[in-house]
Design an enzyme around this catalytic site. Structure first.
Site, PDB file in Angstrom:
ATOM      1  N   ASP A  25      -7.978  -5.439   0.046  1.00 28.85           N
ATOM      2  CA  ASP A  25      -8.428  -6.239  -1.085  1.00 28.85           C
ATOM      3  C   ASP A  25      -8.053  -7.709  -0.980  1.00 28.85           C
ATOM      4  O   ASP A  25      -8.581  -8.534  -1.709  1.00 28.85           O
ATOM      5  CB  ASP A  25      -7.846  -5.682  -2.393  1.00 28.85           C
ATOM      6  CG  ASP A  25      -8.337  -4.293  -2.645  1.00 28.85           C
ATOM      7  OD1 ASP A  25      -9.550  -4.099  -2.610  1.00 28.85           O
ATOM      8  OD2 ASP A  25      -7.508  -3.391  -2.862  1.00 28.85           O
ATOM      9  N   HIS A  45       0.850  -1.188   0.000  1.00 33.37           N
ATOM     10  CA  HIS A  45       0.000   0.000   0.000  1.00 33.37           C
ATOM     11  C   HIS A  45       0.880   1.230   0.000  1.00 33.37           C
ATOM     12  O   HIS A  45       1.923   1.237   0.633  1.00 33.37           O
ATOM     13  CB  HIS A  45      -0.900   0.009   1.245  1.00 33.37           C
ATOM     14  CG  HIS A  45      -2.090   0.876   1.080  1.00 33.37           C
ATOM     15  ND1 HIS A  45      -2.050   2.214   1.337  1.00 33.37           N
ATOM     16  CD2 HIS A  45      -3.327   0.592   0.648  1.00 33.37           C
ATOM     17  CE1 HIS A  45      -3.231   2.721   1.070  1.00 33.37           C
ATOM     18  NE2 HIS A  45      -4.039   1.763   0.656  1.00 33.37           N
TER      19      HIS A  45
HETATM   20  C1  LIG Z   1      -0.478  -0.547  -3.911  1.00 35.39           C
HETATM   21  C2  LIG Z   1       0.817  -0.295  -4.674  1.00 35.39           C
HETATM   22  C3  LIG Z   1       0.447   0.226  -6.076  1.00 35.39           C
HETATM   23  C4  LIG Z   1       1.653   0.748  -3.929  1.00 35.39           C
HETATM   24  O1  LIG Z   1       2.717   1.082  -4.733  1.00 35.39           O
HETATM   25  P1  LIG Z   1       3.909   2.063  -4.284  1.00 35.39           P
HETATM   26  O2  LIG Z   1       3.554   2.803  -3.058  1.00 35.39           O
HETATM   27  O3  LIG Z   1       4.266   2.859  -5.486  1.00 35.39           O
HETATM   28  O4  LIG Z   1       5.046   1.061  -3.864  1.00 35.39           O
HETATM   29  P2  LIG Z   1       6.280   0.648  -4.751  1.00 35.39           P
HETATM   30  O5  LIG Z   1       5.793   0.179  -6.102  1.00 35.39           O
HETATM   31  O6  LIG Z   1       7.279   1.745  -4.717  1.00 35.39           O
HETATM   32  O7  LIG Z   1       6.816  -0.603  -3.934  1.00 35.39           O
HETATM   33  C5  LIG Z   1       7.975  -0.612  -3.121  1.00 35.39           C
HETATM   34  C6  LIG Z   1       8.699  -1.925  -3.331  1.00 35.39           C
HETATM   35  O8  LIG Z   1       7.833  -3.038  -3.010  1.00 35.39           O
HETATM   36  C7  LIG Z   1       7.609  -3.838  -4.180  1.00 35.39           C
HETATM   37  N1  LIG Z   1       6.175  -4.152  -4.189  1.00 35.39           N
HETATM   38  C8  LIG Z   1       5.153  -3.306  -3.877  1.00 35.39           C
HETATM   39  N2  LIG Z   1       3.969  -3.956  -3.941  1.00 35.39           N
HETATM   40  C9  LIG Z   1       4.286  -5.239  -4.302  1.00 35.39           C
HETATM   41  C10 LIG Z   1       3.487  -6.378  -4.523  1.00 35.39           C
HETATM   42  N3  LIG Z   1       2.173  -6.335  -4.370  1.00 35.39           N
HETATM   43  N4  LIG Z   1       4.094  -7.520  -4.880  1.00 35.39           N
HETATM   44  C11 LIG Z   1       5.444  -7.565  -5.017  1.00 35.39           C
HETATM   45  N5  LIG Z   1       6.257  -6.517  -4.802  1.00 35.39           N
HETATM   46  C12 LIG Z   1       5.673  -5.354  -4.456  1.00 35.39           C
HETATM   47  C13 LIG Z   1       8.012  -2.981  -5.361  1.00 35.39           C
HETATM   48  O9  LIG Z   1       8.427  -3.786  -6.436  1.00 35.39           O
HETATM   49  C14 LIG Z   1       9.137  -2.161  -4.768  1.00 35.39           C
HETATM   50  O10 LIG Z   1      10.270  -2.991  -4.693  1.00 35.39           O
HETATM   51  P3  LIG Z   1      11.745  -2.343  -4.959  1.00 35.39           P
HETATM   52  O11 LIG Z   1      11.884  -1.269  -3.920  1.00 35.39           O
HETATM   53  O12 LIG Z   1      12.668  -3.474  -4.788  1.00 35.39           O
HETATM   54  O13 LIG Z   1      11.695  -1.806  -6.365  1.00 35.39           O
HETATM   55  C15 LIG Z   1       1.657  -1.600  -4.808  1.00 35.39           C
HETATM   56  O14 LIG Z   1       1.991  -2.084  -3.524  1.00 35.39           O
HETATM   57  C16 LIG Z   1       0.932  -2.688  -5.595  1.00 35.39           C
HETATM   58  O15 LIG Z   1       1.014  -2.701  -6.837  1.00 35.39           O
HETATM   59  N6  LIG Z   1       0.200  -3.617  -4.884  1.00 35.39           N
HETATM   60  C17 LIG Z   1      -0.578  -4.630  -5.569  1.00 35.39           C
HETATM   61  C18 LIG Z   1      -1.888  -4.058  -6.036  1.00 35.39           C
HETATM   62  C19 LIG Z   1      -2.867  -3.828  -4.896  1.00 35.39           C
HETATM   63  O16 LIG Z   1      -3.077  -4.696  -4.056  1.00 35.39           O
HETATM   64  N7  LIG Z   1      -3.493  -2.635  -4.889  1.00 35.39           N
HETATM   65  C20 LIG Z   1      -4.532  -2.297  -3.922  1.00 35.39           C
HETATM   66  C21 LIG Z   1      -4.142  -1.213  -3.017  1.00 35.39           C
HETATM   67  S1  LIG Z   1      -5.403  -0.959  -1.788  1.00 35.39           S
END
Ligand SMILES: CC(C)(COP(=O)(O)OP(=O)(O)OC[C@H]1O[C@@H](n2cnc3c(N)ncnc32)[C@H](O)[C@@H]1OP(=O)(O)O)[C@@H](O)C(=O)NCCC(=O)NCCS
Length: 486
Positions: free
Chosen positions: A389, A333
């Site tokens: 979710d 998140h």
């Molecule tokens: C929610 C979300 C978009 C937040 O993204 P964000 O704040 O931009 O976080 P980041 O993408 O910078 O993630 C930080 C690190 O964790 C990893 N990461 C984040 N969510 C991940 C996931 N669900 N699965 C695997 N790795 C994940 C990223 O690859 C990144 O790794 P790195 O630092 O080695 O490159 C992201 O966690 C995600 O895509 N989750 C899955 C979708 C989801 O469940 N969304 C509902 C939200 S309520």
């Protein structure tokens, strides 16, 4: 953020390009990005004019990682400690003791209602649930396999076309920003309509794909009971949805009602900042929520669990996630860096639902995935925990909803949060300023137009040649005026 002049805290910034020092006020632990505009310098020799260095420093924040765009009194999230409060009330207490519509009142109007206030609100919302009969034709115009979020997004925008009195383009741009009793009453009416008809439109999007006639919203049922009735009623007399399911849906709706400035609420504010009507603004929120990184995640979780299949396949799946070949949907998140407090309540609600529906066959796979990920250093070190979710999809599946309807079950209650933020912005002191961010232009500098016969092709700068859907093999082999078609 208050007036900068009231601040006695400040940030001192020294611009090493000029040697000048600037004092930037800090109010509510916030500095104003515009304060940096005064920090100007002469461009370095050969510097791109598009940097506009002499016009002041810009502040970049790709993806809004640390930018506050509004003052709000609605929802507080402490992501590091897993705290979520609506208007100060902890989400756990509200989930335990309140109801979705009471929380809707709280979020929009700022206080828990008295019995009289609640009765009025509930009555208005529930009696504004019937959609104009012409909307039926609109729903029938979609292709048989249309995604219900595509239908719902369009339906909110289309709904606005029925209410000329709610359209600032027709009534004047100050329609919702005046704060006088007539303007507030007009705003309330649109709020009742949007919340009241959200279930109606969602149920219509559901039924049209089943080939079922639409149902007039019932009288005397709760919000979620009415929703289930509208989805499922086939004409039986005295039909009543299962109380455990309507209660579970009410809790899920309450948990999904708002979540501060997430992508869709921000989209509603961005769109609303042009002073467009609330139906159009809500429709854009719906579009934003549709994306797999936001409201589409509960659907993605189930698709992921189906693709994993049995619990014994979980380790291989997690390895693929760590190799970045897959994403662990339902984890991570932008704000919560410990746990999402809603996920515990959803997990408990799932158990209640499974008592009447039976356990979902994917539950064991989900539990193994959950337990292994929480022990794995890859996820622990990145502070990735289950979000709301992760479990909600399993409840929806157990309740028999099709996968592509899951984001609709998120969007319907979130209409409340979108409206709360929209109303707050419309009524904020000082009026509404259109949201117009800046960019960092890195494109070509000024250049002269070259006529087509004098141009050299620029490599890598052309659109793809694509296969035309509907043009099958025979059409491709056919000739038109002696030439093949493609
Ligand atoms: C929610 C979300 C978009 C937040 O993204 P964000 O704040 O931009 O976080 P980041 O993408 O910078 O993630 C930080 C690190 O964790 C990893 N990461 C984040 N969510 C991940 C996931 N669900 N699965 C695997 N790795 C994940 C990223 O690859 C990144 O790794 P790195 O630092 O080695 O490159 C992201 O966690 C995600 O895509 N989750 C899955 C979708 C989801 O469940 N969304 C509902 C939200 S309520």
């Amino acid at each position: 953020m208050g007036k900068p002049t009231e601040s006695n805290e400040s940030l001192t910034v020294r611009d090493e390009r000029t040697g000048k020092t600037y004092t930037i006020p800090i109010v509510n632990n916030t500095i104003q990005a515009t304060a940096f505009k005064q920090i100007k310098a002469q461009p370095k020799p050969g510097e791109r004019e598009e940097n506009e260095t002499e016009r002041g420093l810009r502040v970049a924040d790709r993806g809004f990682m640390n930018t506050a765009v509004i003052e709000s009194t609605i929802t507080y999230i402490d992501g590091d400690n897993g705290i979520l409060r609506y208007r100060g009330y902890p989400i756990e207490q509200l989930a335990e003791s309140s109801s979705f519509l009471e929380v809707a009142y709280l979020l929009i109007y700022g206080a828990l209602p008295s019995t009289r206030q609640f009765d009025l609100f509930e009555h208005e919302v529930m009696t504004h649930s019937i959609a104009h009969v012409d909307t039926e034709g609109f729903f029938h115009s979609f292709r048989y396999d249309a995604h219900p979020m595509a239908i719902l997004t369009s339906a909110f925008a289309a709904l606005g076309s029925y209410y000329a009195e709610a359209n600032p383009s027709l009534q004047g741009q100050a329609l919702f920003t005046k704060s006088d009793p007539a303007s507030l009453a007009n705003m309330d009416k649109q709020i009742y309509r949007l919340i009241g008809k959200a279930t109606t439109l969602a149920a219509m999007a559901y039924r049209v794909r089943q080939g079922r006639d639409f149902v007039v919203p019932p009288v005397g049922m709760s919000y979620t009971e009415s929703f289930l009735y509208q989805l499922d009623h086939l004409g039986e007399g005295d039909y009543r949805p299962n109380p455990v399911l309507s209660k579970a849906l009410d809790v899920l709706f309450l948990l999904h009602a708002d979540h501060e400035l997430n992508a869709s609420a921000t989209t509603v504010l961005q769109t609303g900042s042009s002073l467009v009507d609330p139906y159009s603004a809500i429709s854009t929120g719906c579009a934003s929520l549709y994306g797999p990184l936001h409201g589409g995640a509960n659907e993605a979780v189930i698709r992921m669990l189906i693709s994993i299949g049995k619990p014994e396949n979980v380790p291989a799946f997690l390895e693929a996630v760590k190799r970045r070949e897959k994403v662990l949907s339902g984890f991570g998140h932008r704000v919560y860096k410990t746990s999402d407090p809603r996920s515990f309540i959803v997990r408990r609600t799932a158990d209640e639902v499974f008592k009447v529906t039976g356990k979902d066959e994917l539950l064991e796979t989900a539990m193994k995935l959950h337990d292994m990920a929480l022990k794995d250093d890859y996820f622990v070190s990145r502070k990735l925990a289950p979000n709301v979710d992760f479990w909600s999809g399993l409840i929806y599946r157990a309740m028999g909803f099709p996968l592509d309807f899951f984001p609709v079950l998120f969007a319907v209650p979130r209409v409340v949060g979108w409206l709360a933020h929209w109303r707050q912005m419309m009524l904020q002191p000082g009026g509404v300023k259109i949201w117009r961010p800046r960019q960092i232009y890195l494109g070509a500098g000024k250049r002269e137009y070259v006529p087509i016969d004098k141009r050299k092709e620029e490599g890598g700068k052309e659109p793809s040649k694509v296969l035309h859907t509907g043009q099958g093999k025979r059409t491709q082999l056919a000739t038109f005026k002696g030439k093949t078609k493609l």
